[in-house]
Design a protein around this motif. Sequence first.
Motif, PDB file in Angstrom:
ATOM      1  N   SER A 292      35.792  41.918  41.755  1.00 33.53           N
ATOM      2  CA  SER A 292      34.432  41.685  41.265  1.00 33.53           C
ATOM      3  C   SER A 292      34.132  42.549  40.052  1.00 33.53           C
ATOM      4  O   SER A 292      33.549  42.082  39.078  1.00 33.53           O
ATOM      5  CB  SER A 292      33.411  41.983  42.364  1.00 33.53           C
ATOM      6  OG  SER A 292      33.498  41.041  43.382  1.00 33.53           O
TER       7      SER A 292
ATOM      8  N   SER B 298      37.117  36.179  43.892  1.00 32.14           N
ATOM      9  CA  SER B 298      35.884  36.946  44.046  1.00 32.14           C
ATOM     10  C   SER B 298      34.970  36.726  42.843  1.00 32.14           C
ATOM     11  O   SER B 298      34.575  37.669  42.178  1.00 32.14           O
ATOM     12  CB  SER B 298      36.197  38.431  44.213  1.00 32.14           C
ATOM     13  OG  SER B 298      36.971  38.890  43.132  1.00 32.14           O
TER      14      SER B 298
ATOM     15  N   ALA C  37      30.213  37.766  41.511  1.00 28.39           N
ATOM     16  CA  ALA C  37      29.497  38.532  40.487  1.00 28.39           C
ATOM     17  C   ALA C  37      29.327  37.714  39.210  1.00 28.39           C
ATOM     18  O   ALA C  37      28.259  37.729  38.583  1.00 28.39           O
ATOM     19  CB  ALA C  37      30.240  39.828  40.193  1.00 28.39           C
TER      20      ALA C  37
END
Length: 87
Positions: A19, A68, A71
């Motif tokens: 992230s 991931s 974000a």
Amino acid sequence: IENSMTNFFIWTITQALGSFLLGSASDRYCRKKMLVLTQILGVFILIATYFFEFKSWLIILLFGLTFSPSAIAKAALIDNFPNESKI
């Protein structure tokens, strides 16, 4: 049980690192391009794990780093809807 706990720990740590790395890369480059890139890398990693034998921790490491994009997705939503509530 120990192996699954270790795999979960590796998964959690690599998602956190992914992230941060993907978030900073999306600030430098286009967010949409980074989202597409993470999905393409994830598919290639999935195909590679199907055809080649890898250790389980390596697969978890690679998936954690590439899967991931939360974000990036949150930042892209805020960029596209700047006047909406941030809550």
